[in-house]
Design an enzyme around this catalytic site. Structure first.
Site, PDB file in Angstrom:
ATOM      1  N   ARG A  73     125.733  40.083  90.819  1.00  0.00           N
ATOM      2  CA  ARG A  73     124.507  39.903  91.605  1.00  0.00           C
ATOM      3  C   ARG A  73     124.581  38.504  92.200  1.00  0.00           C
ATOM      4  O   ARG A  73     124.935  37.547  91.510  1.00  0.00           O
ATOM      5  CB  ARG A  73     123.274  40.105  90.728  1.00  0.00           C
ATOM      6  CG  ARG A  73     123.124  41.567  90.295  1.00  0.00           C
ATOM      7  CD  ARG A  73     121.749  41.871  89.745  1.00  0.00           C
ATOM      8  NE  ARG A  73     121.544  43.311  89.597  1.00  0.00           N
ATOM      9  CZ  ARG A  73     121.667  43.976  88.443  1.00  0.00           C
ATOM     10  NH1 ARG A  73     121.989  43.325  87.346  1.00  0.00           N
ATOM     11  NH2 ARG A  73     121.453  45.267  88.391  1.00  0.00           N
ATOM     12  N   GLY A 105     119.170  47.040  96.979  1.00  0.00           N
ATOM     13  CA  GLY A 105     119.404  45.611  97.231  1.00  0.00           C
ATOM     14  C   GLY A 105     120.720  45.412  97.974  1.00  0.00           C
ATOM     15  O   GLY A 105     120.791  44.712  98.995  1.00  0.00           O
ATOM     16  N   ILE A 127     122.735  54.253  88.407  1.00  0.00           N
ATOM     17  CA  ILE A 127     122.320  55.330  87.487  1.00  0.00           C
ATOM     18  C   ILE A 127     120.872  55.733  87.722  1.00  0.00           C
ATOM     19  O   ILE A 127     120.427  56.758  87.237  1.00  0.00           O
ATOM     20  CB  ILE A 127     122.504  54.914  86.005  1.00  0.00           C
ATOM     21  CG1 ILE A 127     121.598  53.733  85.637  1.00  0.00           C
ATOM     22  CG2 ILE A 127     123.961  54.635  85.683  1.00  0.00           C
ATOM     23  CD1 ILE A 127     121.459  53.514  84.130  1.00  0.00           C
ATOM     24  N   ASP A 128     120.118  54.915  88.487  1.00  0.00           N
ATOM     25  CA  ASP A 128     118.665  55.111  88.572  1.00  0.00           C
ATOM     26  C   ASP A 128     118.232  56.289  89.463  1.00  0.00           C
ATOM     27  O   ASP A 128     117.101  56.742  89.365  1.00  0.00           O
ATOM     28  CB  ASP A 128     117.988  53.833  89.100  1.00  0.00           C
ATOM     29  CG  ASP A 128     118.250  52.637  88.203  1.00  0.00           C
ATOM     30  OD1 ASP A 128     118.525  52.846  87.003  1.00  0.00           O
ATOM     31  OD2 ASP A 128     118.196  51.488  88.699  1.00  0.00           O
ATOM     32  N   ARG A 155     116.689  63.223  67.941  1.00  0.00           N
ATOM     33  CA  ARG A 155     115.902  64.378  67.486  1.00  0.00           C
ATOM     34  C   ARG A 155     116.405  64.853  66.114  1.00  0.00           C
ATOM     35  O   ARG A 155     115.616  65.150  65.227  1.00  0.00           O
ATOM     36  CB  ARG A 155     116.005  65.499  68.522  1.00  0.00           C
ATOM     37  CG  ARG A 155     115.410  66.818  68.101  1.00  0.00           C
ATOM     38  CD  ARG A 155     113.902  66.898  68.271  1.00  0.00           C
ATOM     39  NE  ARG A 155     113.496  67.279  69.609  1.00  0.00           N
ATOM     40  CZ  ARG A 155     112.223  67.492  69.957  1.00  0.00           C
ATOM     41  NH1 ARG A 155     111.238  67.335  69.076  1.00  0.00           N
ATOM     42  NH2 ARG A 155     111.917  67.818  71.191  1.00  0.00           N
ATOM     43  N   GLY A 171     116.005  52.972  84.316  1.00  0.00           N
ATOM     44  CA  GLY A 171     115.642  53.572  85.598  1.00  0.00           C
ATOM     45  C   GLY A 171     115.044  52.574  86.582  1.00  0.00           C
ATOM     46  O   GLY A 171     114.877  52.886  87.744  1.00  0.00           O
ATOM     47  N   ILE A 252     123.941  51.319  76.812  1.00  0.00           N
ATOM     48  CA  ILE A 252     124.786  52.481  76.483  1.00  0.00           C
ATOM     49  C   ILE A 252     124.675  53.530  77.601  1.00  0.00           C
ATOM     50  O   ILE A 252     125.604  54.300  77.861  1.00  0.00           O
ATOM     51  CB  ILE A 252     124.358  53.057  75.114  1.00  0.00           C
ATOM     52  CG1 ILE A 252     125.455  53.951  74.559  1.00  0.00           C
ATOM     53  CG2 ILE A 252     123.041  53.799  75.174  1.00  0.00           C
ATOM     54  CD1 ILE A 252     125.270  54.288  73.094  1.00  0.00           C
ATOM     55  N   ARG A 254     124.663  53.002  80.749  1.00  0.00           N
ATOM     56  CA  ARG A 254     125.406  52.660  81.969  1.00  0.00           C
ATOM     57  C   ARG A 254     126.893  52.953  81.872  1.00  0.00           C
ATOM     58  O   ARG A 254     127.569  53.138  82.902  1.00  0.00           O
ATOM     59  CB  ARG A 254     125.190  51.178  82.292  1.00  0.00           C
ATOM     60  CG  ARG A 254     123.870  50.876  82.962  1.00  0.00           C
ATOM     61  CD  ARG A 254     124.062  50.328  84.361  1.00  0.00           C
ATOM     62  NE  ARG A 254     124.686  49.033  84.351  1.00  0.00           N
ATOM     63  CZ  ARG A 254     124.027  47.877  84.323  1.00  0.00           C
ATOM     64  NH1 ARG A 254     122.716  47.864  84.296  1.00  0.00           N
ATOM     65  NH2 ARG A 254     124.668  46.746  84.341  1.00  0.00           N
TER      66      ARG A 254
HETATM   67  P1  ADP Z   1     121.114  47.064  93.633  1.00  0.00           P
HETATM   68  O1  ADP Z   1     122.045  47.049  94.764  1.00  0.00           O
HETATM   69  O2  ADP Z   1     121.610  47.867  92.464  1.00  0.00           O
HETATM   70  O3  ADP Z   1     119.684  47.389  94.046  1.00  0.00           O
HETATM   71  P2  ADP Z   1     120.341  44.271  93.465  1.00  0.00           P
HETATM   72  O4  ADP Z   1     118.941  44.487  93.926  1.00  0.00           O
HETATM   73  O5  ADP Z   1     120.579  43.323  92.336  1.00  0.00           O
HETATM   74  O6  ADP Z   1     121.068  45.599  93.004  1.00  0.00           O
HETATM   75  O7  ADP Z   1     121.172  43.782  94.740  1.00  0.00           O
HETATM   76  C1  ADP Z   1     122.561  43.555  94.634  1.00  0.00           C
HETATM   77  C2  ADP Z   1     122.941  42.393  95.526  1.00  0.00           C
HETATM   78  O8  ADP Z   1     122.654  42.715  96.883  1.00  0.00           O
HETATM   79  C3  ADP Z   1     122.151  41.117  95.259  1.00  0.00           C
HETATM   80  O9  ADP Z   1     122.644  40.390  94.163  1.00  0.00           O
HETATM   81  C4  ADP Z   1     122.376  40.384  96.566  1.00  0.00           C
HETATM   82  O10 ADP Z   1     123.682  39.815  96.592  1.00  0.00           O
HETATM   83  C5  ADP Z   1     122.338  41.521  97.591  1.00  0.00           C
HETATM   84  N1  ADP Z   1     120.990  41.632  98.182  1.00  0.00           N
HETATM   85  C6  ADP Z   1     119.868  42.113  97.587  1.00  0.00           C
HETATM   86  N2  ADP Z   1     118.809  42.017  98.402  1.00  0.00           N
HETATM   87  C7  ADP Z   1     119.257  41.463  99.545  1.00  0.00           C
HETATM   88  C8  ADP Z   1     118.636  41.082 100.796  1.00  0.00           C
HETATM   89  N3  ADP Z   1     117.327  41.259 101.015  1.00  0.00           N
HETATM   90  N4  ADP Z   1     119.422  40.522 101.725  1.00  0.00           N
HETATM   91  C9  ADP Z   1     120.738  40.307 101.520  1.00  0.00           C
HETATM   92  N5  ADP Z   1     121.384  40.640 100.388  1.00  0.00           N
HETATM   93  C10 ADP Z   1     120.650  41.202  99.406  1.00  0.00           C
HETATM   94  O1  F6P Z   2     119.903  49.564  88.157  1.00  0.00           O
HETATM   95  C1  F6P Z   2     120.579  49.966  87.001  1.00  0.00           C
HETATM   96  C2  F6P Z   2     119.929  49.357  85.775  1.00  0.00           C
HETATM   97  O2  F6P Z   2     120.661  49.791  84.641  1.00  0.00           O
HETATM   98  C3  F6P Z   2     118.438  49.671  85.596  1.00  0.00           C
HETATM   99  O3  F6P Z   2     118.203  50.962  85.092  1.00  0.00           O
HETATM  100  C4  F6P Z   2     118.030  48.563  84.661  1.00  0.00           C
HETATM  101  O4  F6P Z   2     116.642  48.272  84.809  1.00  0.00           O
HETATM  102  C5  F6P Z   2     118.865  47.399  85.137  1.00  0.00           C
HETATM  103  O5  F6P Z   2     119.977  47.944  85.845  1.00  0.00           O
HETATM  104  C6  F6P Z   2     119.375  46.518  84.037  1.00  0.00           C
HETATM  105  O6  F6P Z   2     120.031  45.446  84.617  1.00  0.00           O
HETATM  106  P1  F6P Z   2     120.959  44.431  83.802  1.00  0.00           P
HETATM  107  O7  F6P Z   2     122.257  45.105  83.550  1.00  0.00           O
HETATM  108  O8  F6P Z   2     121.067  43.261  84.698  1.00  0.00           O
HETATM  109  O9  F6P Z   2     120.262  44.138  82.502  1.00  0.00           O
END
Ligand code: ADP
Ligand code: F6P
Length: 320
Positions: A73, A105, A127-128, A155, A171, A252, A254
């Site tokens: 990230r 993102g 996975i969400d 269970r 999620g 687990i 993921r």
């Molecule tokens: P996901 O792609 O799983 O939703 P994140 O929200 O953490 O995960 O986004 C992954 C990466 O995408 C971020 O760490 C960042 O590098 C990039 N990103 C997220 N939002 C933006 C944005 N608004 N503009 C540009 N890059 C972004």
């Molecule tokens: O987006 C996938 C996910 O596993 C979500 O379900 C969870 O909220 C998040 O990522 C956990 O993120 P991290 O691995 O940074 O703790």
């Protein structure tokens, strides 16, 4: 016509990401493209951590979870100056197009890179299952199977002790893993953002009725970020006839070997992304809709409202 294509995985890893990478690389090499992998998501663009690969790259990882090209990230990627460095690095290598496997993102980053001259295609990898432009995201099927197996196990032990099991499921505000798993395991209660726990007294009553009827386990599924499952455990121990135990499934969910469907769908999406770039199409994300490959403008995709699967809650009422 585009000649050099990069590929990266971004955000949370998901089983099947390797299959998407393999699909893209094999399709690209078959079209005589130069295929590059970028390590560590967008971070690898800033640290120049990318390289050209051949058609055999990671082909032995088809059955392995996680992402072999790593992920990261990078919040700074929201800043234009940071993205400008990424664009410069790609242009120095002559890479004109990028496939981004990740969640919403990552899609934002891809859209912004497209506006800065790098044609990008998003592949839904999380996975969400929270990408509305696709019926399915890469990783969801495997994670769902992992969650279902974990619930079945909980269970068994709860039944042996006549207990109540509370299980918290990932999620990130999207309830799909929880509601799909609830249906698959005949869970007794399901709480998500679309179906919250509003009336605790009514829950206590339902649980005590089940206890008095001789039920030997009671399973409650809770989507993460909705409520504190440890507090719920305490409430249920104090206010019902059940002895309750809370379990947070955590990461687990993921990991793990991608299911066959995951591999097939991910591979198809990877290859499809390359074919779109070859046609000069960018700034879009691919998806599966009614089992057909489709593409949608990334901004439009991000504005779509997700399917709440409300019919699943109604179906669940039938099995309660
Ligand atoms: P996901 O792609 O799983 O939703 P994140 O929200 O953490 O995960 O986004 C992954 C990466 O995408 C971020 O760490 C960042 O590098 C990039 N990103 C997220 N939002 C933006 C944005 N608004 N503009 C540009 N890059 C972004
Ligand atoms: O987006 C996938 C996910 O596993 C979500 O379900 C969870 O909220 C998040 O990522 C956990 O993120 P991290 O691995 O940074 O703790």
């Amino acid at each position: 016509m585009v000649k050099k294509i990069g590929i990266l995985t971004s955000g949370g890893d998901a089983p099947g990401m390797n299959a998407a990478v393999i699909g893209a690389i094999k399709a690209g090499c078959a079209l005589n493209k130069d295929m590059y992998v970028v390590y560590d998501g967008y971070k690898g663009l800033i640290t120049n951590n990318f390289k050209k690969v051949d058609s055999k790259f990671i082909e032995e990882k088809m059955n392995v979870g996680g992402t072999a090209i790593k992920t990261a990230r990078l919040p700074e990627f929201k800043e234009e100056s940071v993205r400008a460095k990424a664009v410069e690095a790609l242009k120095n290598e002559g890479v004109e197009a990028l496939i981004v496997i990740g969640g919403d993102g990552s899609y934002m980053g891809a859209k912004k890179l497209t506006e800065m001259g790098i044609n990008c295609i998003g592949i839904p990898g999380t996975i969400d299952n929270d990408i509305a432009s696709s019926d399915y995201t890469v990783g969801f099927d495997t994670a769902l199977n992992t969650v279902v197996e974990a619930i079945d196990r909980v269970r068994e032990t709860m039944t042996s002790h006549n207990r109540c099991g509370i299980i918290e499921i990932m999620g990130n505000h999207c309830p799909d893993l929880t509601i799909f798993a609830g249906l698959a395991t005949n869970a007794d209660e399901i709480f998500t953002v679309d179906h919250p726990l509003e009336d605790k007294a009514a829950l206590y009553e339902r649980m005590n009725k089940a206890y008095d009827e001789g039920r030997d386990s009671f399973i409650i599924l809770v989507a993460e970020k909705l409520l504190n499952t440890k507090e719920l455990e305490k409430d249920l121990n104090e206010n019902t006839k059940w002895e309750a135990r809370a379990t947070v499934l955590g990461h687990i969910q993921r990991g793990g070997k991608p299911t066959a469907m995951e591999r097939v769908n991910a591979f198809r999406m990877g290859a499809y992304a390359v074919s779109l770039l070859d046609e000069g199409i960018g700034g879009v994300c691919v998806g599966l809709h009614e089992n057909k490959l489709v593409y949608t403008d990334i901004y439009d995709a991000l504005k779509l409202e997700r399917d709440k699967h409300l019919e699943f809650y109604k179906l669940h009422d039938l099995v309660k």
